[in-house]
Design a protein around this motif. Sequence first.
Motif, short mmCIF file in Angstrom:
data_model
loop_
_atom_site.label_atom_id
_atom_site.label_comp_id
_atom_site.label_asym_id
_atom_site.label_seq_id
_atom_site.Cartn_x
_atom_site.Cartn_y
_atom_site.Cartn_z
N THR A 287 0.97 -1.22 -0.08
CA THR A 287 0.08 -0.20 -0.12
C THR A 287 0.94 1.28 -0.12
O THR A 287 2.09 1.41 -0.01
CB THR A 287 -0.85 -0.17 1.31
N ILE A 288 0.37 2.45 -0.13
CA ILE A 288 1.04 3.65 0.01
C ILE A 288 1.55 3.91 1.37
O ILE A 288 2.52 4.89 1.39
CB ILE A 288 -0.17 4.97 -0.42
N PHE A 289 1.57 3.17 2.24
CA PHE A 289 1.95 3.37 3.72
C PHE A 289 2.99 2.16 3.90
O PHE A 289 3.59 2.05 4.79
CB PHE A 289 0.98 3.03 4.66
N GLY A 290 3.43 1.39 2.73
CA GLY A 290 4.48 0.45 2.83
C GLY A 290 4.12 -0.73 3.79
O GLY A 290 3.05 -1.18 3.59
N THR A 291 5.10 -1.11 4.42
CA THR A 291 5.01 -2.11 5.58
C THR A 291 4.51 -1.70 6.83
O THR A 291 4.16 -2.39 7.66
CB THR A 291 6.14 -2.85 5.83
N THR A 312 4.10 9.55 -0.56
CA THR A 312 3.24 8.99 -1.52
C THR A 312 1.89 9.50 -1.66
O THR A 312 1.12 9.11 -2.60
CB THR A 312 2.90 7.17 -1.26
N ILE A 313 1.64 10.39 -0.52
CA ILE A 313 0.34 11.15 -0.78
C ILE A 313 0.56 12.55 -1.23
O ILE A 313 1.49 13.27 -0.66
CB ILE A 313 -0.27 11.38 0.63
N GLU A 314 0.06 13.10 -2.38
CA GLU A 314 0.37 14.38 -3.08
C GLU A 314 -1.00 15.09 -3.13
O GLU A 314 -2.16 14.64 -2.85
CB GLU A 314 1.24 14.28 -4.29
N ALA A 315 -0.78 16.23 -3.58
CA ALA A 315 -1.97 17.18 -3.83
C ALA A 315 -2.04 17.92 -5.15
O ALA A 315 -0.96 18.15 -5.80
CB ALA A 315 -2.12 18.07 -2.65
N SER A 631 -5.79 0.62 1.38
CA SER A 631 -5.16 -0.77 0.97
C SER A 631 -5.36 -1.25 -0.48
O SER A 631 -4.95 -2.42 -0.80
CB SER A 631 -5.94 -1.76 2.08
N ARG A 632 -6.13 -0.34 -1.17
CA ARG A 632 -6.22 -0.66 -2.76
C ARG A 632 -5.67 0.05 -3.32
O ARG A 632 -5.63 0.18 -4.76
CB ARG A 632 -7.80 -0.38 -2.91
N VAL A 633 -4.65 1.14 -3.12
CA VAL A 633 -3.77 1.97 -3.77
C VAL A 633 -2.42 1.54 -3.20
O VAL A 633 -1.93 1.46 -2.30
CB VAL A 633 -4.23 3.30 -3.84
N SER A 634 -1.53 1.15 -4.29
CA SER A 634 -0.10 0.89 -4.00
C SER A 634 1.11 1.66 -4.10
O SER A 634 2.03 1.69 -3.27
CB SER A 634 0.11 -0.45 -4.75
N ASP A 635 1.09 2.44 -4.96
CA ASP A 635 2.04 3.46 -5.45
C ASP A 635 1.68 5.17 -4.92
O ASP A 635 2.81 5.75 -4.27
CB ASP A 635 2.51 3.53 -6.92
N ARG A 636 0.69 5.72 -5.48
CA ARG A 636 0.53 7.20 -5.17
C ARG A 636 -0.98 7.41 -5.08
O ARG A 636 -1.77 7.01 -5.85
CB ARG A 636 1.26 7.80 -6.41
N LEU A 637 -1.18 8.27 -4.07
CA LEU A 637 -2.29 8.90 -3.81
C LEU A 637 -2.39 10.62 -3.95
O LEU A 637 -1.67 11.13 -3.77
CB LEU A 637 -2.88 8.67 -2.48
N TYR A 638 -3.49 10.81 -5.02
CA TYR A 638 -3.49 12.41 -5.32
C TYR A 638 -4.89 12.85 -4.57
O TYR A 638 -5.91 12.09 -4.91
CB TYR A 638 -3.53 12.70 -6.58
N LEU A 639 -4.71 13.74 -3.59
CA LEU A 639 -5.91 14.32 -2.86
C LEU A 639 -6.12 15.63 -3.89
O LEU A 639 -5.46 16.71 -4.13
CB LEU A 639 -5.44 14.98 -1.70
N CYS A 640 -7.19 15.54 -4.59
CA CYS A 640 -7.72 16.88 -5.58
C CYS A 640 -8.63 17.73 -4.93
O CYS A 640 -9.89 17.25 -4.78
CB CYS A 640 -8.21 15.98 -6.87
N THR A 674 -1.80 25.96 -8.52
CA THR A 674 -2.03 24.66 -8.46
C THR A 674 -0.85 23.70 -8.23
O THR A 674 0.30 23.99 -8.85
CB THR A 674 -2.51 24.40 -10.07
N MET A 675 -0.82 22.85 -7.18
CA MET A 675 0.38 22.07 -6.78
C MET A 675 0.41 20.73 -7.32
O MET A 675 -0.58 19.83 -7.31
CB MET A 675 0.39 21.70 -5.37
N ILE A 676 1.52 20.86 -8.55
CA ILE A 676 1.79 19.25 -9.01
C ILE A 676 3.07 18.88 -8.85
O ILE A 676 4.11 19.52 -9.18
CB ILE A 676 1.40 19.61 -10.60
N ASN A 677 3.16 18.02 -7.88
CA ASN A 677 4.37 17.40 -7.40
C ASN A 677 5.20 17.07 -8.70
O ASN A 677 4.82 16.11 -9.77
CB ASN A 677 4.20 16.24 -6.44
#
Length: 684
Positions: A287-291, A312-315, A631-640, A674-677
């Motif tokens: 998951t995006i929180f690793g282990t 792994t959490i961006e905006a 638990s259903r996202v493994s690499d990156r999460l974007y808060l839009c 606008t923030m784009i990492n």
Amino acid sequence: MLQWISGGSRSGKTYALIQHFGQWIKKAQGTPAALTLGQKSLLFLTDTVEGRWVIQKEIEQQLGSGHTPYIATLLGFMQDEVELFWPLLVQAKVVAPRLPLHLKPETELLWAQRLWRPWLEKNTFAPLSENHNRATRHLLDIFQLAAFARLSLNDLPQLMNEHQLDIPSATVGAIASALDQWQAWCTGHSLLTYGITTALFGHVLLNHPQYQASLKQRFQCLFADNTHNYPAVMADLLELCHQQTIAITLTHQPIGAVRVGLGADPDAFLNLKQQARVIDLPACGNTIFGTADLRLSIQELLTTPQPSLPSTIEAIQTTSRMQLLQEVVETIAKSIHRGIIQPTEIAILAPGLDSIARYVLSTELKKRGIPLVIWNEQRPLIQSPFVRALLTLLSFVYPDIGIGLEATTVAEMLTIFQPRDIDPVRAGLLANYCFQPDPRQPKLLPATCYSHWDRFGYRATEAYSQFCNWLGGLSAQHVPTDVLDAAIQRYIWPQNLTASELAPLRSLLEGIVTYWQVYDHLAEHRATPIAERLREWISLLRQGTVTADPTPLLWQPQGVLLATTFQYRSAQLAHRWHFWLDAGSPRWQDGGLQCLWQAPIFLRRGTASPSARLWQLESERLEHLLVDLCSRVSDRLYLCHSDLAANGREQEGPFSPWVDLAVGDRPQAVTNGTMINNAVCSTP
């Protein structure tokens, strides 16, 4: 004989269930049980159609194609059982001695309103809702929830009084009487709805000694997946099977049940857990929180005043919502075109989706060559131009249904049926000068009735004349389905429509067939004129009551996925990247909760108030949602997040502080507010 597999989302519960099935098959080979081993003797239950397909696919991968157990959803299983034991129900004098007919939900609403018209006209159910349609829907939901809980209708007044609902006692009594009348009317006419089917299964079959004895004779083992999404009546079935010494293996998720509030009662199964051999599976580590422990990490983020977000959490933050949708599209397009990620690895989720978001995301991604799949989109049939054209056609064939027919709808019909020969301008001219309105029998006059008919052009005139000749060959004596089918075959099918365009047409034909069957099924309504039937059906369509309900996708969508959080969790999907749309919306606070009217009072365990029984705290609901989705996202999460919602109001939801933290922690890639990492431009 009873095994309980417990674990969170994506912990491998279904995989473990299939492994136990394989072990049972291996042990059964060479024993007397193998002699009677058949498809129907191996029962698999699951909560969704997608789950049924996943189980079938997993069995083929693990055990090969030689094993075909009986796999069914809960409602599908109960329908099969009720139909199989229909003679037993007739013998018990709880149904009429004739073959049953299924009522679709929109038809169920129509006939219930007819039955309850005296109450509705007196506004007896106004405490439920001032709107008659909504009040009727609430009543039918109450019936189904009571059936799911295996609760007698006679116990409803006491239940409502115990929970001190703000409803007058006279209304409570009317609710019980109306539901009892509905059940008597349906069973007396052998009509089955989801609620009636569940009630017959739970109150009659499960209590009948002959049916109880048949379970042991018919089923050798039972495997139940995702029991946390099952209603309480299924817990009683499993308890009965356990008493019959049928081998049972089930999976259960401690938190994050999706269908609580829609009939699911996870706690009703806890009595089985006390009798079972419990197998706890480790949490998913990808998951995006690793282990790290996902639940502890989420709790820390929700309770710490200034939490530290993982990288792994961006905006993506903008001022207006339209800017937000454009930035989401640009971020996805850049990542895909640079080869960082594939479209099938991206999901866009929101607690609720509006038509603006669907339109902007689909059109803008399509411009960039990126497909978008809208998961299980159920839109009113009347929104389909092909459906509207077919309904307009019926007005020219059957008398007394063309009331309110306008030239614009006629022009649309001509354009839809013959897009190559009749363009919108010429269709408008033809409708203005050749359409003769008439409440009883509207007509299409010859093109030559207009003095300047040469303005139509040769192609349009010829196509219009051929259409009028074909229309003149149709008769009001024909069944409407035959007329619709003929029009589809002649004018719509050759246009090579997409699957999403064909789905409303299929739903229209299926809907009108079942609607017609009810009239033919009820002896007292068989003489109802065709015009009256059609007016009623067309009214339902124009109200948006009837929706296109396509078959759920049974494969991984080949494109970027757009879905609500409820749809996504129900389908048990997972992706590398998530875009959580409208992160500032307060709708995230309810945890994506879908809840029928007063659903909490029908849960079996607990003594809290109805508002508290569903979840103890709002923060807990949000926590369960986050644990499940993360638990259903493994690499990156974007808060839009956009500062302003679609209606122009400021948004301040549970994730607004997270968005501010993400923007504040990573200010190096802020462009036009606008923030784009910059991690988008690098390989994760």
